[in-house]
Scaffold this motif. Structure first.
Motif, mmCIF file in Angstrom:
data_model
loop_
_atom_site.group_PDB
_atom_site.id
_atom_site.type_symbol
_atom_site.label_atom_id
_atom_site.label_comp_id
_atom_site.label_asym_id
_atom_site.label_seq_id
_atom_site.Cartn_x
_atom_site.Cartn_y
_atom_site.Cartn_z
ATOM 1 N N TYR A 288 -8.035 -32.322 10.094
ATOM 2 C CA TYR A 288 -8.236 -33.198 11.452
ATOM 3 C C TYR A 288 -6.929 -33.395 12.284
ATOM 4 C CZ TYR A 288 -8.279 -37.811 8.838
ATOM 5 O OH TYR A 288 -8.032 -38.748 8.071
ATOM 6 N N ARG A 289 -5.772 -33.691 11.363
ATOM 7 C CA ARG A 289 -4.357 -34.132 11.938
ATOM 8 C C ARG A 289 -3.865 -32.861 12.599
ATOM 9 N NH1 ARG A 289 -1.858 -38.935 10.833
ATOM 10 N NH2 ARG A 289 -3.056 -40.163 9.461
ATOM 11 N N ALA A 290 -4.149 -31.600 12.169
ATOM 12 C CA ALA A 290 -3.586 -30.421 12.647
ATOM 13 C C ALA A 290 -4.094 -29.739 13.890
ATOM 14 C CB ALA A 290 -3.330 -29.290 11.503
ATOM 15 N N LEU A 291 -5.216 -30.404 14.345
ATOM 16 C CA LEU A 291 -6.055 -29.678 15.399
ATOM 17 C C LEU A 291 -5.338 -30.501 16.832
ATOM 18 C CD1 LEU A 291 -9.872 -30.176 14.255
ATOM 19 C CD2 LEU A 291 -8.610 -28.066 14.850
ATOM 20 N N LYS A 292 -5.490 -29.909 17.787
ATOM 21 C CA LYS A 292 -5.200 -30.448 19.004
ATOM 22 C C LYS A 292 -6.160 -31.462 19.568
ATOM 23 C CE LYS A 292 -3.207 -26.199 21.275
ATOM 24 N NZ LYS A 292 -3.688 -25.009 22.246
ATOM 25 N N ALA A 293 -5.511 -32.630 19.941
ATOM 26 C CA ALA A 293 -6.568 -33.817 20.504
ATOM 27 C C ALA A 293 -6.592 -33.580 21.721
ATOM 28 C CB ALA A 293 -5.569 -35.088 19.969
ATOM 29 N N ASN A 294 -7.607 -32.472 22.007
ATOM 30 C CA ASN A 294 -7.891 -32.374 23.414
ATOM 31 C C ASN A 294 -9.340 -32.135 23.661
ATOM 32 O OD1 ASN A 294 -8.679 -29.994 22.079
ATOM 33 N ND2 ASN A 294 -7.332 -28.575 23.222
ATOM 34 N N GLY A 295 -10.196 -32.547 22.613
ATOM 35 C CA GLY A 295 -11.566 -32.656 22.894
ATOM 36 C C GLY A 295 -12.288 -31.066 22.713
ATOM 37 N N LYS A 296 -11.512 -30.242 22.650
ATOM 38 C CA LYS A 296 -11.932 -28.728 22.416
ATOM 39 C C LYS A 296 -11.675 -28.201 20.956
ATOM 40 C CE LYS A 296 -11.626 -27.847 27.515
ATOM 41 N NZ LYS A 296 -10.911 -26.897 28.159
ATOM 42 N N ALA A 297 -10.619 -28.671 20.498
ATOM 43 C CA ALA A 297 -10.207 -28.030 19.135
ATOM 44 C C ALA A 297 -11.113 -28.533 18.146
ATOM 45 C CB ALA A 297 -8.633 -28.541 18.922
ATOM 46 N N ARG A 298 -11.375 -27.648 17.240
ATOM 47 C CA ARG A 298 -12.727 -27.488 16.288
ATOM 48 C C ARG A 298 -12.403 -26.988 14.935
ATOM 49 N NH1 ARG A 298 -12.417 -23.849 20.007
ATOM 50 N NH2 ARG A 298 -13.340 -22.091 19.740
ATOM 51 N N ALA A 299 -13.143 -27.631 14.047
ATOM 52 C CA ALA A 299 -12.732 -26.934 12.754
ATOM 53 C C ALA A 299 -14.068 -27.088 11.876
ATOM 54 C CB ALA A 299 -12.209 -27.840 11.793
ATOM 55 N N ALA A 300 -14.125 -26.045 10.973
ATOM 56 C CA ALA A 300 -15.400 -26.072 9.782
ATOM 57 C C ALA A 300 -14.634 -25.843 8.356
ATOM 58 C CB ALA A 300 -16.130 -24.855 10.413
ATOM 59 N N VAL A 301 -14.992 -26.719 7.657
ATOM 60 C CA VAL A 301 -14.320 -26.778 6.354
ATOM 61 C C VAL A 301 -15.445 -26.864 5.152
ATOM 62 C CG1 VAL A 301 -13.741 -29.234 6.797
ATOM 63 C CG2 VAL A 301 -12.498 -27.829 5.048
ATOM 64 N N VAL A 302 -15.226 -26.139 4.166
ATOM 65 C CA VAL A 302 -16.158 -26.177 3.059
ATOM 66 C C VAL A 302 -15.633 -27.071 1.904
ATOM 67 C CG1 VAL A 302 -17.106 -24.915 1.118
ATOM 68 C CG2 VAL A 302 -16.861 -23.741 3.297
ATOM 69 N N LEU A 303 -16.513 -28.212 1.600
ATOM 70 C CA LEU A 303 -15.891 -29.383 0.686
ATOM 71 C C LEU A 303 -16.760 -29.698 -0.233
ATOM 72 C CD1 LEU A 303 -14.248 -31.752 3.404
ATOM 73 C CD2 LEU A 303 -13.291 -30.123 1.674
ATOM 74 N N PRO A 304 -16.663 -30.083 -1.393
ATOM 75 C CA PRO A 304 -17.489 -30.379 -2.588
ATOM 76 C C PRO A 304 -18.292 -31.875 -2.148
ATOM 77 C CG PRO A 304 -15.280 -30.564 -3.316
ATOM 78 C CD PRO A 304 -15.003 -29.995 -1.759
ATOM 79 N N ASP A 305 -19.299 -32.102 -2.865
ATOM 80 C CA ASP A 305 -19.924 -33.407 -2.589
ATOM 81 C C ASP A 305 -19.391 -34.672 -2.807
ATOM 82 O OD1 ASP A 305 -22.323 -31.854 -1.890
ATOM 83 O OD2 ASP A 305 -23.623 -32.807 -3.490
ATOM 84 N N ASN A 306 -18.264 -34.503 -3.679
ATOM 85 C CA ASN A 306 -17.357 -35.732 -3.892
ATOM 86 C C ASN A 306 -16.816 -36.216 -2.667
ATOM 87 O OD1 ASN A 306 -15.356 -33.438 -4.575
ATOM 88 N ND2 ASN A 306 -14.104 -35.626 -4.575
ATOM 89 N N VAL A 307 -16.409 -35.580 -2.090
ATOM 90 C CA VAL A 307 -15.744 -35.845 -0.538
ATOM 91 C C VAL A 307 -16.708 -36.566 0.263
ATOM 92 C CG1 VAL A 307 -14.588 -35.132 1.561
ATOM 93 C CG2 VAL A 307 -14.128 -33.848 -0.707
ATOM 94 N N LEU A 308 -17.946 -36.450 0.284
ATOM 95 C CA LEU A 308 -18.853 -37.003 1.125
ATOM 96 C C LEU A 308 -19.099 -38.462 0.601
ATOM 97 C CD1 LEU A 308 -21.570 -34.485 1.628
ATOM 98 C CD2 LEU A 308 -19.719 -34.953 2.893
ATOM 99 N N PHE A 309 -18.800 -38.852 -0.740
ATOM 100 C CA PHE A 309 -19.364 -40.070 -1.224
ATOM 101 C C PHE A 309 -17.993 -40.963 -2.055
ATOM 102 C CE2 PHE A 309 -20.570 -36.975 -4.542
ATOM 103 C CZ PHE A 309 -20.090 -37.546 -5.662
ATOM 104 N N GLU A 310 -16.818 -40.347 -2.251
ATOM 105 C CA GLU A 310 -16.058 -40.806 -3.030
ATOM 106 C C GLU A 310 -15.359 -42.271 -2.350
ATOM 107 O OE1 GLU A 310 -11.559 -39.718 -4.780
ATOM 108 O OE2 GLU A 310 -13.157 -38.311 -5.052
ATOM 109 N N GLY A 311 -15.495 -43.343 -3.103
ATOM 110 C CA GLY A 311 -14.869 -44.340 -2.612
ATOM 111 C C GLY A 311 -13.448 -44.789 -2.580
ATOM 112 N N GLY A 312 -13.005 -45.931 -1.992
ATOM 113 C CA GLY A 312 -11.688 -46.124 -1.954
ATOM 114 C C GLY A 312 -10.851 -45.502 -0.878
ATOM 115 N N VAL A 313 -9.982 -44.510 -1.111
ATOM 116 C CA VAL A 313 -9.269 -43.889 -0.229
ATOM 117 C C VAL A 313 -10.351 -42.824 0.311
ATOM 118 C CG1 VAL A 313 -7.609 -42.185 0.214
ATOM 119 C CG2 VAL A 313 -7.226 -44.092 -1.299
#
Length: 493
Positions: A288-313
């Protein structure tokens, strides 16, 4: 002869090498060295190769002479001045010890119907080999091969356009970028609708990637070349300081590696706000930091479940994502579509906005996991499985979609759940505790694959020690110790 038949013929040659102790993945790498030479001849690009190492010279040799010639060829082409040759052959070595086997593979490649292969597309032929490799040994190549139907669905929805810079920071065999190129070609009459300048951009600048694993990078380079894509494809580590310069992309599509950084150390990025050894969380930060901050740049990323719920950081990174981006859609993927049966994954779709605060208002979740069949080699994932999700994603008014798998959560509702995104799964109607157990045959095949990989690594240790004049030297023992450690890691998995 169709490309599918050619792929099967090439694949059948692997049986020749089983007695040499060569794995499927090593076979595809070995094929890449040989196919590159043959394809350079077939496409009229042999001029980049020294005359003495061209395909016709290789075909003339046999026996011990062929084996020695081939080994020298790999060594010299890896040191060639031509950048493409370097990318394909740097640190290349052959696993084939029996000259007759090498001879048979070269002759079989030479005898294939190359006219038909060129008519159907050499790129599609090579992709077919990569796909075959991934499906045969899930414990090996499957870890960097995303199912093509999933890639095609993601590309269709992200919809890359001519003139946009598309990137994959964990490129694998470059599947996402190959599909993005195919998608844009289909919308522009194979680029004939574009100006000469725009075509030049598409071929040389539109698609780029980074891959950490040397063998995977080699396969990616070959794949890109055969699809007439010549963008920057770097052998490197996105999560190192090198990745700090990867910025201002219009589109990012990727399936980053799972797990934690070796040794548990944190990444050496000075531009990350949040420090963690979790690879997926770091890749998410990077994307998300590597995308242009212009309201159009977009991403789709495959991630495991732990990214959705891991606490702390993990919570902090999700919060930052939802502030800087509009995280509009999450697809909960079925289990069993990747190399490890138990891995549960998702696709996050988001757009980088112009400001850095409060950009996610609603998150739509599609549950393609619950009450779904078990997918595997005998029940493959198909494009049809994504049809209803695609329909919901593209709906002009998402609130009018009638599908129990399609649900929305407001930013306020998510905040009440401590910013956990492990949401949207529907009620499980399974009546039997055995219904979702992994296929026993596939589990056994996976176990065999891991054992074969471990045996190969141990054989490498033995061969390495035998070749050393003084096997007890530091170089021998340290290298061998590393390989034994690697074997232990394979067996633990």
């Amino acid at each position: 002869m169709t490309n599918q038949e050619i792929v099967q013929k090439l694949w059948n040659l692997c049986n020749v090498l089983r007695d040499d102790g060569i794995t499927y993945h090593q076979y595809v790498t070995e094929l890449t060295y040989l196919l590159f030479l043959k394809m350079m001849k077939e496409t009229g690009q042999e001029y980049i190769i020294d005359e003495k190492y061209r395909w016709d010279e290789l075909v003339k040799k046999e026996g011990i002479e062929l084996k020695e010639f081939y080994r020298q060829l790999l060594l010299d082409l890896g040191k060639a001045e031509n950048e493409l040759l370097k990318e394909v052959y740097t640190d290349a070595s052959t696993y084939i010890s029996e000259p007759k086997n090498l001879e048979k593979i070269i002759k079989s490649i030479d005898d294939l119907d190359w006219y038909s292969a060129k008519q159907e597309g050499l790129g599609d032929l090579y992709e077919g080999l990569l796909e075959k490799n991934a499906s045969e040994v899930k414990s090996g190549a499957g870890q960097y091969f995303t199912p093509r139907v999933l890639i095609d669905t993601i590309v269709k929805l992200v919809d890359p356009k001519p003139g946009e810079r598309c990137h994959d920071p964990a490129a694998g065999t470059f599947g996402f970028m190959i599909a993005a190129d195919r998608h844009i070609r289909s919308k522009t009459d194979d680029y004939f609708d574009l100006s000469e300048e725009d075509v030049e951009f598409q071929k040389y600048k539109a698609f780029s990637g980074v891959e950490l694993v040397k063998d995977a990078h080699r396969l990616a380079v070959m794949n890109a070349l055969l699809h007439d894509i010549h963008g920057e494809l770097v052998l490197g580590d996105t999560l190192s300081s090198f990745g700090e310069g990867l910025k201002n992309y219009d589109v990012i599509m990727t399936n980053p590696p799972f797990g934690t950084k070796k040794g548990g150390e944190r990444v050496s990025r000075t531009d990350f706000t949040f420090s963690t050894s979790n690879k997926q969380l770091n890749f998410l930060q990077h994307i998300y930091r590597a995308l242009k901050a212009n309201g159009k740049a977009r991403a789709a990323v495959v991630l495991p479940d732990n990214v959705l719920f891991e606490g702390g950081v993990g919570t902090e990174i999700r919060r930052d994502l939802m502030d800087k981006c509009n995280l509009h859609t999450i697809l909960r993927l079925p289990t069993g579509i990747f190399y490890a049966q138990g891995v549960k994954t998702n696709v996050l779709f988001f757009t980088r906005e112009k400001t850095d605060v409060g950009n996610t208002k609603d998150v739509w979740i599609y549950d393609l996991r619950t009450n779904m069949p078990s997918f595997g080699k005998r029940n493959p994932l198909t494009e049809a499985h994504f049809d209803k999700f695609v329909e919901a994603y593209l709906a002009e008014d998402r609130t009018k979609v009638e599908d129990e798998r399609w649900n929305v959560f407001t930013r306020e509702e998510i905040a009440k759940k401590d910013d956990s995104l492990d949401i949207g799964l529907i009620a499980d109607e399974s009546l039997s505790i055995y219904e979702n157990l992994p296929d026993p045959i596939e589990s056994a095949e996976e176990a065999v694959g891991k054992l074969e990989q471990a045996i190969f690594l141990l054989n490498e240790v033995i061969a390495e020690l035998k070749e050393m004049e003084e096997p007890t030297t530091y170089e021998a023992t340290s290298s061998s110790t590393l390989k034994v450690a690697e074997t232990t890691e394979v067996l633990e998995k």
